[in-house]
Each structure stands twice: as C-alpha cells, then as structure tokens.
Design a protein around this motif. Structure first.
Motif, PDB file in Angstrom:
ATOM      1  N   UNK A 113      -6.977   7.844  -2.233  1.00 26.50           N
ATOM      2  CA  UNK A 113      -6.027   7.261  -3.095  1.00 26.50           C
ATOM      3  C   UNK A 113      -6.554   5.724  -3.092  1.00 26.50           C
ATOM      4  N   UNK A 114      -6.531   5.035  -4.248  1.00 23.40           N
ATOM      5  CA  UNK A 114      -6.830   3.834  -4.576  1.00 23.40           C
ATOM      6  C   UNK A 114      -5.993   3.018  -5.544  1.00 23.40           C
ATOM      7  N   UNK A 115      -5.633   1.614  -5.356  1.00 27.08           N
ATOM      8  CA  UNK A 115      -4.865   0.938  -6.228  1.00 27.08           C
ATOM      9  C   UNK A 115      -5.587  -0.265  -6.595  1.00 27.08           C
ATOM     10  N   UNK A 167      -1.369  19.730  -3.519  1.00 31.13           N
ATOM     11  CA  UNK A 167      -1.692  18.021  -3.295  1.00 31.13           C
ATOM     12  C   UNK A 167      -0.524  17.484  -2.294  1.00 31.13           C
ATOM     13  N   UNK A 168      -1.092  16.769  -1.349  1.00 29.35           N
ATOM     14  CA  UNK A 168      -0.182  16.143  -0.341  1.00 29.35           C
ATOM     15  C   UNK A 168      -0.447  14.746  -0.036  1.00 29.35           C
ATOM     16  N   UNK A 169       0.406  14.050   0.313  1.00 26.98           N
ATOM     17  CA  UNK A 169      -0.059  12.810   0.976  1.00 26.98           C
ATOM     18  C   UNK A 169      -0.085  12.957   2.595  1.00 26.98           C
ATOM     19  N   UNK A 170      -0.649  11.995   3.485  1.00 26.79           N
ATOM     20  CA  UNK A 170      -0.885  12.247   4.577  1.00 26.79           C
ATOM     21  C   UNK A 170       0.146  11.102   5.320  1.00 26.79           C
ATOM     22  N   UNK A 171       1.085  11.713   6.176  1.00 26.74           N
ATOM     23  CA  UNK A 171       1.279  13.192   6.522  1.00 26.74           C
ATOM     24  C   UNK A 171       1.687  14.096   6.003  1.00 26.74           C
ATOM     25  N   UNK A 172       1.530  15.360   5.883  1.00 23.72           N
ATOM     26  CA  UNK A 172       2.211  16.011   4.905  1.00 23.72           C
ATOM     27  C   UNK A 172       3.635  16.379   5.457  1.00 23.72           C
ATOM     28  N   UNK A 173       4.249  17.178   4.684  1.00 22.75           N
ATOM     29  CA  UNK A 173       5.944  17.218   5.071  1.00 22.75           C
ATOM     30  C   UNK A 173       6.134  18.882   4.718  1.00 22.75           C
ATOM     31  N   UNK A 176       0.917  -1.169  -0.059  1.00 22.47           N
ATOM     32  CA  UNK A 176       0.094   0.023   0.122  1.00 22.47           C
ATOM     33  C   UNK A 176       1.047   1.220   0.049  1.00 22.47           C
ATOM     34  N   UNK A 177       2.150   1.186   0.567  1.00 21.63           N
ATOM     35  CA  UNK A 177       2.774   2.402   0.764  1.00 21.63           C
ATOM     36  C   UNK A 177       3.416   2.695  -0.655  1.00 21.63           C
ATOM     37  N   UNK A 178       3.903   1.807  -1.349  1.00 24.90           N
ATOM     38  CA  UNK A 178       4.534   1.913  -2.616  1.00 24.90           C
ATOM     39  C   UNK A 178       3.375   2.604  -3.688  1.00 24.90           C
ATOM     40  N   UNK A 179       2.063   1.964  -3.496  1.00 26.55           N
ATOM     41  CA  UNK A 179       0.994   2.237  -4.292  1.00 26.55           C
ATOM     42  C   UNK A 179       0.714   3.936  -4.021  1.00 26.55           C
ATOM     43  N   UNK A 180       0.526   4.076  -2.941  1.00 31.43           N
ATOM     44  CA  UNK A 180       0.498   5.462  -2.612  1.00 31.43           C
ATOM     45  C   UNK A 180       1.497   6.486  -3.116  1.00 31.43           C
ATOM     46  N   UNK A 181       2.845   5.965  -3.106  1.00 29.60           N
ATOM     47  CA  UNK A 181       4.144   6.616  -3.657  1.00 29.60           C
ATOM     48  C   UNK A 181       3.637   6.773  -5.310  1.00 29.60           C
ATOM     49  N   UNK A 238      -5.362   5.230   1.093  1.00 28.10           N
ATOM     50  CA  UNK A 238      -5.512   6.103   2.355  1.00 28.10           C
ATOM     51  C   UNK A 238      -5.983   7.132   1.639  1.00 28.10           C
ATOM     52  N   UNK A 239      -6.339   8.241   2.594  1.00 31.57           N
ATOM     53  CA  UNK A 239      -6.733   9.645   2.159  1.00 31.57           C
ATOM     54  C   UNK A 239      -5.528  10.609   2.262  1.00 31.57           C
TER      55      UNK A 239
END
Length: 426
Positions: A116-118, A89-95, A12-17, A253-254
C-alpha cells in the motif's frame, strides 16, 4: 482549497483504510457492471463473479466465533456458482489473525503481498522527462484488447449508470507516435475515507523503462487533484515501487492476498476433516493433529497428496512457519524436500539430503519451476547459494516464467554477491 466530500487529513493508518475502502467500492462497481452481485454479511463482503470474471472478497472483518461458518458458506457458494477464480484481499493484520490459515485450508493458495502506498496530491512531483511523441488522453470507450502484451488490456470500465458520481472512473491511454503503449485507471470515492485509487498501470514490454508508466500514473493523479481530491492511494509490486516513489508516493504497509483456482478446487474440494487437518497444521496445533489421526487414514499417500490449494501438508507447514507441525508430519510419514528443510531451519538435514542425493539440487519447484539457486538468487541468500553449489548444480537451468537462469535472476534483482558466487562457480 477545501475538500468537503473527500478525506482531508490523513496519517498512514487512515491512508491504509482509504486504500481498502477504495478497493472494496471498485470491486462492487466492477461486479455490478458485469451483471454480478455484491454481498455483505457479518463482516464478509464479496462479489459473485461468473464463468468469465473472478469473485473478489474484500477485506474481511470476521471474528474467531463466526469466521469458520462464514468461510464455509462462501465456499459452498463457489461450488454452486463457480466464478472464473477468486481473490481475497486483507490488510495486515488480518481479521481474524488466522484468516490466511482458514483460507488455505479451504482451497485458497498464497498470493502476492500488495504494498500500500499513498500520496498527498499537493506534493505530487511533475518535473519528469517523458518520451517525445508521447500523448495521453482520457478514454473509457476504446477497447485495448488488441494491443499486444499490454497488461490489464481486458479491464472493463464500469458503465456510467453504475457509478456514484460523474467521472468516478477514468482511464488514461498513452500512445507513442500514434500507437497505444500504456494505460492507467483512477477510481474516486467520497466521504471520510474518500480518495483517488490508482489501478491497472500497464505498459507494453518493449516500451518499458521510458517513463510511460510514470506518465500515465501522473495523469491519473493530476486528474484527481483537479476534481478536488487531496490523497491518492494504490497497491504496488516491489518492481513498481520505485516508479511511484519518484512521483511522491510513500510506502504505508504491506497487505495480504489469497487466490482460488476454481477448476482445481471443484475437482477436489476439501472435506470438513481435511479442513480441520490443514488448519491444525497451519496453526502448529499438535494436540488437534493427534486427535485427528484416528479419524483419518493417514497413509503416506494421503499425507503427501496435493491439497486443493496446490500445496502439500508439508508445504503448508513450511508456508505457515510451523516446524513443530512439520516434525509431526514427518513422524506420520510425510516427505520433505531440501528447500522445505532449509526453510524450516533444519540446516543439517538439508546438507545431508544434498550429500546423499546431489541431483536433488536441480529439482524444480512450483508453477515457475524454480531451482534452489533461483530461490537463493531471489532471496539474496548467500548461505543457500553456497549450500546448493556444494552439489554441483546445473547452472544452465531456467525457470518457466522468465526463461532465465539463477545468475540472470540475481543480475536482474541487483543481488551482486549472489552474482559473484554464481560467476565463480562457472
């Protein structure tokens, strides 16, 4: 089957990236096609935009040390070269984690949260019934701007000369009995995070709930699979999530978005002290608020004015869930509404306000002119519904976006308990 130039195994982390990477590359290609520029400096990537197109800030990777300066320079750029609008646009958590507070203080307003969906394309589900007479073709040339009420009809397909590989961007146009009724787009990226990004899925309103959105999404997925892609990614709204899940997509994830209304920002850009004040409110930093008070003429009018992002300081405190900052603002002379009090957890104050002024239950909030009951229906909040009903609200009031009553909102969202409470009140 081997996938030498795309992502081959993903959690899931790689898909989000991969979704973030795909969006970033898409923004870049769109900007170049429109004659704009793409900037990448110290963790801040953005497109220039122009009077006809927005600027996109793509998934910042800033630090506590450089975020303030980098964002100030970005806002200076927008003042010199105003885009149609801007989105971050940002992933969660933001940086950094307080990226949203920094953006809100500088003029951005809160946006929607992309989901986000994969999907592993080897597992895409194809056994769906579609309307008779539906045809789907690939077409990057035809203009769809004349198709009435078609979402994303004005999307411009990047020229082949700006893409990295043949077929990188493909649009799928759906027609029902010869009339265009929907479309979707796939954008392909390569490398370790290479995936197929699905975008701009739109169906004209009168032909929704027939499976057309599902059909154009499936067409994009099958195209990507035929090109040797293993994974597809997209961002969804809550309304579209079920459609994508039926094709096999899973929620990752959102994320976060923030948006800049250029005209409003240019008409009243915040001063450096204004930014400091808004940041202190957003962080709940009472020490900084106390330090700023002598520097600013904090009259009631100043504290209750609308900021560049359309919020008041109190609404900013509510949005950032900072009751301590809200208390400080009240002590300094800021006003608050029944909805503010409810969202801050000041339940007794909310009740007292409605008892003192029952007509405030019919107050309209925000750009959509929602009432307390609309918020209660949207949130499925039975307690807020009961509180509002004690003030005998006008149940006929409609919002300005959907022209619907709170009962109609509850019915559309399937919030049956709220429906029952509102029906009993009638």
């Amino acid at each position: 089957m081997a996938y030498p130039s795309t992502m081959q195994e993903a959690d899931s982390l790689r898909l989000e990236q991969a979704a973030a990477f795909n969006h970033r590359e898409l923004f870049k290609k769109e900007a170049i096609t429109l004659g704009g520029s793409y900037f990448d400096t110290d963790g801040l990537c953005w497109t220039s935009g122009n009077a006809q197109s927005p600027s996109m800030v793509a998934f910042p990777q800033l630090t506590e040390a450089n975020a303030g300066q980098q964002l100030d320079e970005l806002m200076d750029f927008y003042r010199k070269f105003p885009p149609k609008g801007a989105g971050c646009w940002s992933l969660d958590p933001a940086s950094p984690p307080d990226l949203g507070i920094r953006l809100l203080a500088r003029g951005f307003q809160p946006g929607w949260r992309p989901r986000w969906m994969g999907l592993d394309l080897n597992e895409v589900r194809t056994d769906h019934p579609f309307p008779r007479g539906l045809t789907i073709v690939t077409d990057n040339q035809i203009s769809l701007t004349d198709v009435k009420n078609l979402p994303y009809a004005h999307v411009i397909v990047p020229a082949a000369s700006t893409t990295d590989m043949p077929g990188q961007w493909m649009r799928f146009v759906a027609s029902l009995h010869g009339k265009v009724v929907g479309h979707s787009v796939v954008f392909l990226t390569s490398g370790d995070l290479g995936a197929a990004g699905i975008y701009h899925v739109g169906v004209v309103p009168r032909h929704r709930k027939k499976g057309i959105g599902k059909a154009v999404t499936l067409a994009a997925c099958l195209y990507a699979r035929d090109q040797g892609y293993r994974y597809a990614v997209l961002n969804s709204t809550s309304a579209g999530q079920r459609t994508y899940e039926q094709l096999g997509f899973s929620v990752i994830r959102d994320g976060w978005t923030w948006w800049l209304i250029t005209d409003r920002y240019l008409s009243r850009p915040p001063s450096p002290p204004d930014v400091q004040l808004a940041e202190a409110v957003g962080r709940g930093d009472r020490q900084s608020l106390d330090a700023l008070r002598p520097q600013l003429q904090m009259t009631s009018r100043y504290l209750n004015r609308e900021l560049s992002n359309g919020l008041t300081l109190m609404e900013l405190a509510v949005h950032c869930r900072q009751p301590s900052a809200a208390e400080w603002l009240v002590g300094a002379g800021a006003n608050y509404t029944v909805l503010d009090a409810w969202d801050l957890g000041w339940l007794d104050r909310a009740r007292q306000m409605l008892q003192k002024d029952p007509s405030s239950v019919n107050r309209s909030y925000g750009e959509w002119n929602k009432t307390l009951l609309h918020f209660a229906a949207e949130r499925n909040d039975a307690d807020l519904t009961r509180l509002a009903l004690t003030a005998r609200p006008d149940l006929r009031m409609k919002d300005s976006a959907y022209q619907s009553t709170a009962l109609e909102w509850a019915r559309h969202l399937g919030h049956t308990h709220i429906m029952e409470l509102l029906q009993d009140a009638r």
